[in-house]
Design a protein around this motif. Structure first.
Motif, mmCIF file in Angstrom:
data_model
loop_
_atom_site.group_PDB
_atom_site.id
_atom_site.type_symbol
_atom_site.label_atom_id
_atom_site.label_comp_id
_atom_site.label_asym_id
_atom_site.label_seq_id
_atom_site.Cartn_x
_atom_site.Cartn_y
_atom_site.Cartn_z
ATOM 1 N N TRP A 190 -4.416 6.900 -2.171
ATOM 2 C CA TRP A 190 -3.785 5.616 -1.856
ATOM 3 C C TRP A 190 -3.896 4.675 -3.045
ATOM 4 C CZ3 TRP A 190 -1.025 5.143 2.544
ATOM 5 C CH2 TRP A 190 -1.274 6.072 3.567
ATOM 6 N N ILE A 235 0.862 -1.184 0.000
ATOM 7 C CA ILE A 235 0.000 0.000 0.000
ATOM 8 C C ILE A 235 0.892 1.226 0.000
ATOM 9 C CG2 ILE A 235 -1.866 1.203 1.173
ATOM 10 C CD1 ILE A 235 -2.501 -1.392 2.618
ATOM 11 N N TYR A 272 -2.534 0.605 -4.681
ATOM 12 C CA TYR A 272 -2.038 -0.735 -4.368
ATOM 13 C C TYR A 272 -1.099 -1.169 -5.489
ATOM 14 C CZ TYR A 272 -6.248 -0.391 -1.512
ATOM 15 O OH TYR A 272 -7.215 0.043 -0.650
#
Length: 242
Positions: free
Chosen positions: A201, A6, A203
């Motif tokens: 954010w 992350i 991934y």
């Protein structure tokens, strides 16, 4: 299959190669990306790692969420996600994954939420060509044109490309190249654009369409919690002796 990470999007910049070529890169920051829990076949029916990143005030969490972080003995995290892994790639709970989890030149897939564009017309949203500029077309030059048929079948098919809300959707950009990693500052630099706004954010996973490089660490590059705890105990004992 290794775990992903992350990261938080910082922005874009450029770096120069040894030959003087400038490479546009997106800078991602990995802030305290730690393992929170293990998902196993016996207990959960699948094998995965639960990761958390960032920081959050404990008063902002529910009692159940606080208990989960307390069980893992880590501080509350801003973002939590699961990554499917094979049983031989499990990482100990509490370990902090570092940017050298990826190696320069490696292909990765990045998942994020795109920037919201609001309500947009068919030309901007779907790249329609629009209607003719003359010959009977008045005012509606940027409209999408006909949406259905006459009597048969007499309806608008589901999925018809029309005007509507654009952006703010979860997408995955595949086959991006890792250009550089900075372990000290916790930075991951990826060539090209990454979905999302600054501060969003994302991934990052190993690319599914490319073979993992041989020098990529398995199960990953991380700092074990035991080592950090041992260092803290040694420093406290030195202070007591002093």
């Amino acid at each position: 299959m290794r775990s992903g990470v992350i990261a938080q999007k910082v922005g874009m910049t450029r770096i120069f190669s040894e030959t003087g070529e400038h490479i546009p890169v997106t800078v991602l920051r990995m802030e305290n990306c730690q393992v929170l829990a293990h998902m196993t076949d016996d207990k959960n029916g699948y094998t995965a790692l639960q990761l958390g990143a960032g920081t959050r005030k404990p008063k902002r969490l529910s009692k159940a969420e606080r208990q989960n972080f307390a069980k893992a003995e880590v501080e509350p995290k801003r973002k939590v996600a699961e990554f499917r892994v094979t049983p031989d790639n499990l990482i100990d709970v509490g370990a902090q994954i570092t940017p050298d989890h990826y190696v320069p030149g490696q292909f990765v897939d990045v998942t994020g939420t795109t920037q919201g564009k609001g309500f947009q017309g068919a030309m901007k949203r779907w790249n329609f060509g629009g209607l003719r500029a003359t010959h009977g077309v008045s005012i509606s030059h940027r409209s999408h044109g006909s949406t259905g048929q006459r009597q048969e079948p007499g309806k608008v098919f589901k999925g018809k490309k029309m005007a509507g809300h654009m952006g703010a959707t979860r997408i995955t950009t595949q086959n991006l190249i890792v250009v550089k990693t900075d372990v000290e500052r916790g930075l991951l630099m990826i060539k090209g654009a990454v979905p999302g706004s600054k501060g969003g954010w994302v991934y990052v996973r190993d690319a599914i369409k490319h073979v993992l490089p041989k020098d990529a660490p398995k199960p990953g590059a991380f700092k074990a919690r035991a080592a950090s705890a041992k260092t803290a105990d040694e420093s406290s004992s030195k202070k007591e002796q002093a």
